[in-house]
Design a protein around this motif. Structure first.
Motif, short mmCIF file in Angstrom:
data_model
loop_
_atom_site.label_atom_id
_atom_site.label_comp_id
_atom_site.label_asym_id
_atom_site.label_seq_id
_atom_site.Cartn_x
_atom_site.Cartn_y
_atom_site.Cartn_z
N SER A 22 0.82 -1.20 0.00
CA SER A 22 0.00 0.00 0.00
C SER A 22 0.86 1.26 0.00
O SER A 22 0.40 2.32 -0.37
CB SER A 22 -0.94 0.00 1.21
N GLY A 25 3.09 3.01 -3.85
CA GLY A 25 2.73 4.01 -4.83
C GLY A 25 1.83 3.48 -5.92
O GLY A 25 1.30 2.37 -5.84
N SER A 26 1.66 4.28 -6.95
CA SER A 26 0.80 3.90 -8.06
C SER A 26 1.39 2.72 -8.81
O SER A 26 2.56 2.38 -8.65
CB SER A 26 0.61 5.07 -9.01
N ILE A 27 0.59 2.12 -9.66
CA ILE A 27 1.07 1.00 -10.46
C ILE A 27 2.25 1.42 -11.32
O ILE A 27 3.24 0.70 -11.42
CB ILE A 27 -0.08 0.40 -11.30
N GLU A 28 2.17 2.59 -11.93
CA GLU A 28 3.28 3.07 -12.77
C GLU A 28 4.55 3.26 -11.94
O GLU A 28 5.65 2.94 -12.41
CB GLU A 28 2.91 4.36 -13.49
N GLU A 29 4.41 3.77 -10.72
CA GLU A 29 5.58 3.94 -9.85
C GLU A 29 6.18 2.59 -9.47
O GLU A 29 7.40 2.43 -9.44
CB GLU A 29 5.20 4.71 -8.59
N GLN A 30 5.32 1.61 -9.20
CA GLN A 30 5.79 0.27 -8.86
C GLN A 30 6.53 -0.36 -10.04
O GLN A 30 7.57 -1.00 -9.86
CB GLN A 30 4.62 -0.62 -8.45
N LEU A 60 1.29 -6.70 -12.93
CA LEU A 60 1.15 -5.25 -13.12
C LEU A 60 1.42 -4.87 -14.56
O LEU A 60 0.86 -3.89 -15.06
CB LEU A 60 2.12 -4.49 -12.21
#
Length: 85
Positions: A22, A25-30, A60
């Protein structure tokens, strides 16, 4: 070579053992974080996955080069154990 890249993704992209997804971060950050250890030639085709508390894999980003990375989380013991000699 694939095992080396996988080990790099799992170990270098996971600096905090047991980090909560949690806070990742966002999916793009991950995805960006998970791909950091890879050489540029492997980034475009790498799959990025994460795992829930039950060890279920969530994709992802799909990949096509046989490399997969995990962002800022400890992989389940079954994955981590596969990297041990």
């Amino acid at each position: 070579m694939k095992y080396l890249a996988l080990a790099s993704c799992l170990l270098l992209a996971s600096p905090t053992v047991g980090a909560s997804q949690s806070t990742a971060g966002s999916i793009e950050e991950q995805i960006t974080e998970a791909l950091l250890p890879l050489p540029d030639a492997l980034k475009d085709g790498a799959m990025v996955v994460t795992y829930d508390e039950d060890g279920n894999r969530k994709v992802l980003r799909e990949g096509d080069n046989g490399i997969y990375c995990v962002p800022n989380s400890e992989p389940p013991a079954s994955v981590y154990g596969a990297l041990q000699p």
